[in-house]
Write a protein that holds these residues in place. Structure first.
Motif, PDB file in Angstrom:
ATOM      1  N   LYS A   1      18.864 -10.848  21.238  1.00 18.26           N
ATOM      2  CA  LYS A   1      20.511 -11.092  20.982  1.00 18.26           C
ATOM      3  C   LYS A   1      20.832 -11.988  22.036  1.00 18.26           C
ATOM      4  O   LYS A   1      20.829 -11.560  23.304  1.00 18.26           O
ATOM      5  CB  LYS A   1      21.228 -10.021  20.501  1.00 18.26           C
ATOM      6  CG  LYS A   1      20.982  -9.412  19.064  1.00 18.26           C
ATOM      7  CD  LYS A   1      22.347  -8.008  19.111  1.00 18.26           C
ATOM      8  CE  LYS A   1      21.836  -7.479  17.945  1.00 18.26           C
ATOM      9  NZ  LYS A   1      22.900  -6.410  17.804  1.00 18.26           N
TER      10      LYS A   1
ATOM     11  N   TYR B   1      24.556 -13.096  23.427  1.00 17.04           N
ATOM     12  CA  TYR B   1      25.957 -13.158  23.028  1.00 17.04           C
ATOM     13  C   TYR B   1      26.631 -14.374  23.913  1.00 17.04           C
ATOM     14  O   TYR B   1      26.461 -14.615  24.973  1.00 17.04           O
ATOM     15  CB  TYR B   1      26.729 -11.626  23.777  1.00 17.04           C
ATOM     16  CG  TYR B   1      25.977 -10.594  23.004  1.00 17.04           C
ATOM     17  CD1 TYR B   1      26.302 -10.218  21.894  1.00 17.04           C
ATOM     18  CD2 TYR B   1      25.055  -9.740  23.732  1.00 17.04           C
ATOM     19  CE1 TYR B   1      26.061  -9.092  21.328  1.00 17.04           C
ATOM     20  CE2 TYR B   1      24.653  -8.875  23.066  1.00 17.04           C
ATOM     21  CZ  TYR B   1      24.975  -8.281  21.867  1.00 17.04           C
ATOM     22  OH  TYR B   1      24.737  -7.213  21.256  1.00 17.04           O
TER      23      TYR B   1
ATOM     24  N   PRO C   1      32.572  -9.278  25.586  1.00 14.35           N
ATOM     25  CA  PRO C   1      32.879  -8.036  24.588  1.00 14.35           C
ATOM     26  C   PRO C   1      34.318  -7.925  24.692  1.00 14.35           C
ATOM     27  O   PRO C   1      35.373  -8.027  25.398  1.00 14.35           O
ATOM     28  CB  PRO C   1      32.134  -7.025  25.124  1.00 14.35           C
ATOM     29  CG  PRO C   1      31.966  -7.235  26.511  1.00 14.35           C
ATOM     30  CD  PRO C   1      31.902  -8.600  26.952  1.00 14.35           C
TER      31      PRO C   1
ATOM     32  N   ASN D   1      36.279  -5.499  23.797  1.00 14.34           N
ATOM     33  CA  ASN D   1      36.903  -4.130  24.215  1.00 14.34           C
ATOM     34  C   ASN D   1      35.891  -3.438  24.641  1.00 14.34           C
ATOM     35  O   ASN D   1      34.648  -3.869  24.878  1.00 14.34           O
ATOM     36  CB  ASN D   1      37.403  -3.501  22.869  1.00 14.34           C
ATOM     37  CG  ASN D   1      36.393  -3.017  22.017  1.00 14.34           C
ATOM     38  OD1 ASN D   1      35.296  -2.840  22.001  1.00 14.34           O
ATOM     39  ND2 ASN D   1      36.876  -3.308  20.482  1.00 14.34           N
ATOM     40  N   HIS D   2      36.389  -2.133  25.302  1.00 14.03           N
ATOM     41  CA  HIS D   2      35.363  -1.327  26.177  1.00 14.03           C
ATOM     42  C   HIS D   2      34.278  -0.831  25.294  1.00 14.03           C
ATOM     43  O   HIS D   2      33.092  -0.429  25.539  1.00 14.03           O
ATOM     44  CB  HIS D   2      36.133  -0.356  26.848  1.00 14.03           C
ATOM     45  CG  HIS D   2      36.530   1.015  25.854  1.00 14.03           C
ATOM     46  ND1 HIS D   2      37.657   0.558  25.165  1.00 14.03           N
ATOM     47  CD2 HIS D   2      35.912   2.180  25.509  1.00 14.03           C
ATOM     48  CE1 HIS D   2      37.765   1.820  24.308  1.00 14.03           C
ATOM     49  NE2 HIS D   2      36.738   2.790  24.739  1.00 14.03           N
ATOM     50  N   ARG D   3      34.223  -0.504  23.984  1.00 13.60           N
ATOM     51  CA  ARG D   3      33.314   0.141  23.013  1.00 13.60           C
ATOM     52  C   ARG D   3      32.174  -0.862  22.876  1.00 13.60           C
ATOM     53  O   ARG D   3      31.005  -0.465  22.995  1.00 13.60           O
ATOM     54  CB  ARG D   3      33.981   0.511  21.763  1.00 13.60           C
ATOM     55  CG  ARG D   3      34.838   1.763  21.922  1.00 13.60           C
ATOM     56  CD  ARG D   3      35.057   2.515  20.628  1.00 13.60           C
ATOM     57  NE  ARG D   3      35.867   3.723  20.827  1.00 13.60           N
ATOM     58  CZ  ARG D   3      36.999   3.903  20.648  1.00 13.60           C
ATOM     59  NH1 ARG D   3      37.805   2.759  20.141  1.00 13.60           N
ATOM     60  NH2 ARG D   3      37.412   5.358  20.869  1.00 13.60           N
ATOM     61  N   GLU D   4      32.565  -2.086  22.663  1.00  8.05           N
ATOM     62  CA  GLU D   4      31.549  -3.243  22.397  1.00  8.05           C
ATOM     63  C   GLU D   4      30.694  -3.441  23.672  1.00  8.05           C
ATOM     64  O   GLU D   4      29.475  -3.677  23.742  1.00  8.05           O
ATOM     65  CB  GLU D   4      32.319  -4.585  22.115  1.00  8.05           C
ATOM     66  CG  GLU D   4      31.232  -5.588  21.737  1.00  8.05           C
ATOM     67  CD  GLU D   4      30.274  -5.343  20.761  1.00  8.05           C
ATOM     68  OE1 GLU D   4      29.147  -6.161  20.682  1.00  8.05           O
ATOM     69  OE2 GLU D   4      30.513  -4.537  19.781  1.00  8.05           O
ATOM     70  N   ALA D   5      31.668  -3.432  24.997  1.00  7.31           N
ATOM     71  CA  ALA D   5      30.788  -3.714  26.173  1.00  7.31           C
ATOM     72  C   ALA D   5      29.877  -2.366  26.461  1.00  7.31           C
ATOM     73  O   ALA D   5      28.775  -2.700  26.864  1.00  7.31           O
ATOM     74  CB  ALA D   5      31.987  -3.761  27.282  1.00  7.31           C
ATOM     75  N   GLU D   6      30.301  -0.945  26.207  1.00  5.39           N
ATOM     76  CA  GLU D   6      29.393  -0.124  26.434  1.00  5.39           C
ATOM     77  C   GLU D   6      28.257  -0.144  25.433  1.00  5.39           C
ATOM     78  O   GLU D   6      26.965   0.116  25.783  1.00  5.39           O
ATOM     79  CB  GLU D   6      30.162   1.320  26.112  1.00  5.39           C
ATOM     80  CG  GLU D   6      29.333   2.506  26.444  1.00  5.39           C
ATOM     81  CD  GLU D   6      30.176   3.687  26.312  1.00  5.39           C
ATOM     82  OE1 GLU D   6      29.544   4.720  26.302  1.00  5.39           O
ATOM     83  OE2 GLU D   6      31.523   3.635  26.197  1.00  5.39           O
ATOM     84  N   SER D   7      28.195  -0.529  24.168  1.00  7.35           N
ATOM     85  CA  SER D   7      27.209  -0.578  23.130  1.00  7.35           C
ATOM     86  C   SER D   7      26.309  -1.662  23.502  1.00  7.35           C
ATOM     87  O   SER D   7      25.118  -1.323  23.477  1.00  7.35           O
ATOM     88  CB  SER D   7      27.640  -0.802  21.750  1.00  7.35           C
ATOM     89  OG  SER D   7      28.150  -2.147  21.708  1.00  7.35           O
ATOM     90  N   ARG D   8      26.616  -2.933  24.198  1.00  7.26           N
ATOM     91  CA  ARG D   8      25.932  -3.857  24.679  1.00  7.26           C
ATOM     92  C   ARG D   8      25.077  -3.217  25.774  1.00  7.26           C
ATOM     93  O   ARG D   8      23.872  -3.634  25.900  1.00  7.26           O
ATOM     94  CB  ARG D   8      26.584  -5.126  25.161  1.00  7.26           C
ATOM     95  CG  ARG D   8      27.276  -5.756  24.006  1.00  7.26           C
ATOM     96  CD  ARG D   8      27.877  -7.032  24.631  1.00  7.26           C
ATOM     97  NE  ARG D   8      28.535  -7.777  23.539  1.00  7.26           N
ATOM     98  CZ  ARG D   8      29.161  -8.847  23.676  1.00  7.26           C
ATOM     99  NH1 ARG D   8      29.218  -9.506  24.782  1.00  7.26           N
ATOM    100  NH2 ARG D   8      29.970  -9.484  22.565  1.00  7.26           N
TER     101      ARG D   8
ATOM    102  N   GLU E   1      22.152  -0.778  24.828  1.00  8.73           N
ATOM    103  CA  GLU E   1      21.086  -1.393  24.148  1.00  8.73           C
ATOM    104  C   GLU E   1      19.865  -1.872  24.826  1.00  8.73           C
ATOM    105  O   GLU E   1      18.951  -2.216  24.515  1.00  8.73           O
ATOM    106  CB  GLU E   1      21.407  -2.558  22.877  1.00  8.73           C
ATOM    107  CG  GLU E   1      21.902  -3.555  23.516  1.00  8.73           C
ATOM    108  CD  GLU E   1      22.319  -4.624  22.532  1.00  8.73           C
ATOM    109  OE1 GLU E   1      22.789  -5.941  22.485  1.00  8.73           O
ATOM    110  OE2 GLU E   1      22.436  -4.457  21.276  1.00  8.73           O
TER     111      GLU E   1
END
Length: 76
Positions: free
Chosen positions: A38, A40, A44, A46-53, A56
């Motif tokens: 992926k 990008y 990101p 928000n913080h949730r998207e940053a953490e999920s990136r 992974e």
């Protein structure tokens, strides 16, 4: 890049070793870019998207612990 003459290393491999028994008990690999390919184009939102990136990029390495019983002199 931390040093101009040294290329970045990817993936970074971390291994956890139990020094009491001298065996690896697990570890992980960290990739600079996501291992699934992926790319990008935006930061990101928000913080949730940053953490999920970030999560992974880590891939766990499980080691199976095997206990070897050795025969000592006079004992079986």
């Amino acid at each position: 890049m931390l040093h101009p003459a040294i290329e970045s290393h990817s993936p970074l491999v971390f291994e956890i070793v139990d020094s009491a028994i001298g065996r690896s008990i697990g570890g992980c690999s960290y990739y600079v870019s996501p291992p699934n390919g992926k790319v990008y184009q935006e930061f990101p939102p928000n913080h949730r998207e940053a953490e999920s990136r970030m999560v992974e990029r880590f891939i766990g390495i499980m080691k199976m612990l095997v206990v070897f019983h050795t025969r000592r002199e006079g004992k079986i």
